[in-house]
Design an enzyme around this catalytic site. Structure first.
Site, short mmCIF file in Angstrom:
data_model
loop_
_atom_site.label_atom_id
_atom_site.label_comp_id
_atom_site.label_asym_id
_atom_site.label_seq_id
_atom_site.Cartn_x
_atom_site.Cartn_y
_atom_site.Cartn_z
N THR A 12 0.83 -1.22 0.00
CA THR A 12 0.00 0.00 0.00
C THR A 12 0.85 1.25 0.00
OG1 THR A 12 -1.85 -1.06 1.10
CG2 THR A 12 -1.65 1.30 1.42
N SER A 54 1.67 -7.33 -1.34
CA SER A 54 2.31 -8.43 -0.59
C SER A 54 1.44 -9.68 -0.54
CB SER A 54 2.70 -7.98 0.82
OG SER A 54 1.60 -7.96 1.68
N THR A 85 1.54 -4.59 4.10
CA THR A 85 1.32 -5.00 5.49
C THR A 85 0.69 -6.39 5.61
OG1 THR A 85 -0.85 -3.93 5.55
CG2 THR A 85 1.04 -2.61 6.26
N ASP A 86 -0.01 -6.83 4.54
CA ASP A 86 -0.83 -8.04 4.70
C ASP A 86 0.00 -9.28 5.01
OD1 ASP A 86 -3.01 -6.47 4.26
OD2 ASP A 86 -3.31 -7.08 2.18
N1 ASP Z 1 -2.64 -5.31 0.17
C1 ASP Z 1 -1.57 -4.47 0.68
C2 ASP Z 1 -0.31 -5.32 0.73
O1 ASP Z 1 -0.15 -6.11 1.61
C3 ASP Z 1 -1.93 -3.95 2.03
C4 ASP Z 1 -0.93 -3.03 2.69
O2 ASP Z 1 0.21 -2.87 2.27
O3 ASP Z 1 -1.32 -2.39 3.71
O4 ASP Z 1 0.52 -5.20 -0.14
#
Ligand code: ASP
EC number: 3.5.1.1
Length: 334
Positions: A12, A54, A85-86
């Site tokens: 993100t 991710s 973050t995922d």
């Molecule tokens: N879908 C995103 C990822 O994990 C979510 C994030 O980065 O907060 O790449």
């Protein structure tokens, strides 16, 4: 001035909206350029091994990131990995096993809101990560997020939207970023640095699956998994309960380990860990050779550690030795 390598992988933090949903487009250099005062902390270099959500981060990508760190290790004082973050908790755990005993900090960060969003958390997370990577007492793999520094084997994404997305599971946060300072909990003296290089590993066995017990799960699932997987991480009920009303689970699990596959027993309860000795519905598994106890480790760290340990050996005794040896504070010693 210290030199930090930014390893940008997407997430993100790097995402923009093109009408089809958020997707990563910005580079590490473009991200750092938007963070005030970051250039006063150290010299930054950038590398971009991938630019992905991710969700798509896989074990071979963990090996690639570890390879980037190994190749650049002697030229930098620390590493900051920009990551979605995922699955950040899985990557942080995997890097804890692939790069062991690093006296130079390896920090993962990202954000809940894109850098381009007006109310983003990206600027502070990236600033704090570089700040922590420059601190002389920092070492090993960690996640810096929402002002907390969490050991790389203890992070869990606990919230899908809030800025304090990550929690340190069954272990205290190792430090905090407060404005322009790194604050360490009183009484925890940072370990001495000796100049030793870390141990790098370059093999993983990705045939590992997590199975969560639910009422009426059929034990025949083990037979279905056998052709595809070398290890099951079984999330049991409570402190370590596995149904024993007709003995079929015990037969399926014992057959699984007797076929040379690994079984890791953990709990689906997020906090405080496993003790198979407490209830009759767990005790049969406590001393069975081939069954490994997750104790108070996170499921994310168990996935990564099992892949790493099976990447080194399939010999049950050696596997058990590697599995129980603590790495980056991943388990509380019994
Ligand atoms: N879908 C995103 C990822 O994990 C979510 C994030 O980065 O907060 O790449």
């Amino acid at each position: 001035m210290k030199r930090i390598l930014i390893i940008a992988t997407g997430g993100t933090i790097a995402s923009t909206e093109d009408g089809a949903g958020l997707a990563p487009t910005l580079t590490g250099r473009e991200l750092a350029a938007r963070v005030p005062l970051i250039d006063t902390l150290c010299e930054l270099d950038f590398v971009q091994p991938m630019n992905i959500d991710s969700t798509n981060m896989r074990p071979h990508d963990w090996l690639r990131i570890a390879g980037v760190i190994e190749e650049a290790y002697d030229r930098y004082d620390g590493f900051v990995i920009l990551h979605g973050t995922d699955t950040m908790a899985y990557t942080a755990a995997a890097l804890s096993y692939l790069v062991q005993g690093s006296e130079k900090p390896i920090v993962l960060t990202g954000s809940q809101q894109p850098m381009a969003s007006p109310f983003t958390d990206a600027k502070l997370n990236l600033y704090h990560s570089v700040l922590y990577a420059c601190d002389p007492a920092s070492r090993d793999v960690s996640v810096v997020f929402g002002g907390k520094v969490i050991c790389g084997t203890r992070a869990r994404k606990q919230r899908t939207m809030s800025f304090n997305a990550f929690t340190s599971m069954n272990y205290p946060s190792i430090a905090y970023a407060r404005g322009e300072r790194v604050v360490r909990p009183a009484g925890v003296a940072p370990a001495e640095k000796t100049g030793a290089r870390p141990r790098f590993f370059d093999a993983l066995d990705d045939r590992v699956i997590v199975l969560k017990l639910t009422p009426e799960l059929r034990p025949s699932i083990f037979g279905l998994l056998a052709p595809e997987y070398d290890a099951v991480i079984l999330e049991t009920f409570g402190i370590g309960g596995i149904p024993d009303h007709d003995g079929s689970f015990q037969r399926a699990i014992f057959d699984w380990v007797e076929s040379g596959r690994a079984l890791v027993v953990t709990t689906q309860v997020p906090e405080e860990g496993l003790d198979l000795g407490v209830y009759e519905v767990g005790r049969a598994y406590a001393e069975k050779p081939g069954i490994l106890r997750g104790d108070d480790m996170t499921t994310e760290a168990l996935v990564a550690k099992t892949m790493w340990a099976l990447g080194q050996t399939h010999d049950p005794a050696e596997l058990s030795r590697l599995f129980y040896e603590p790495v980056n504070n991943d388990r509380t010693p019994r």
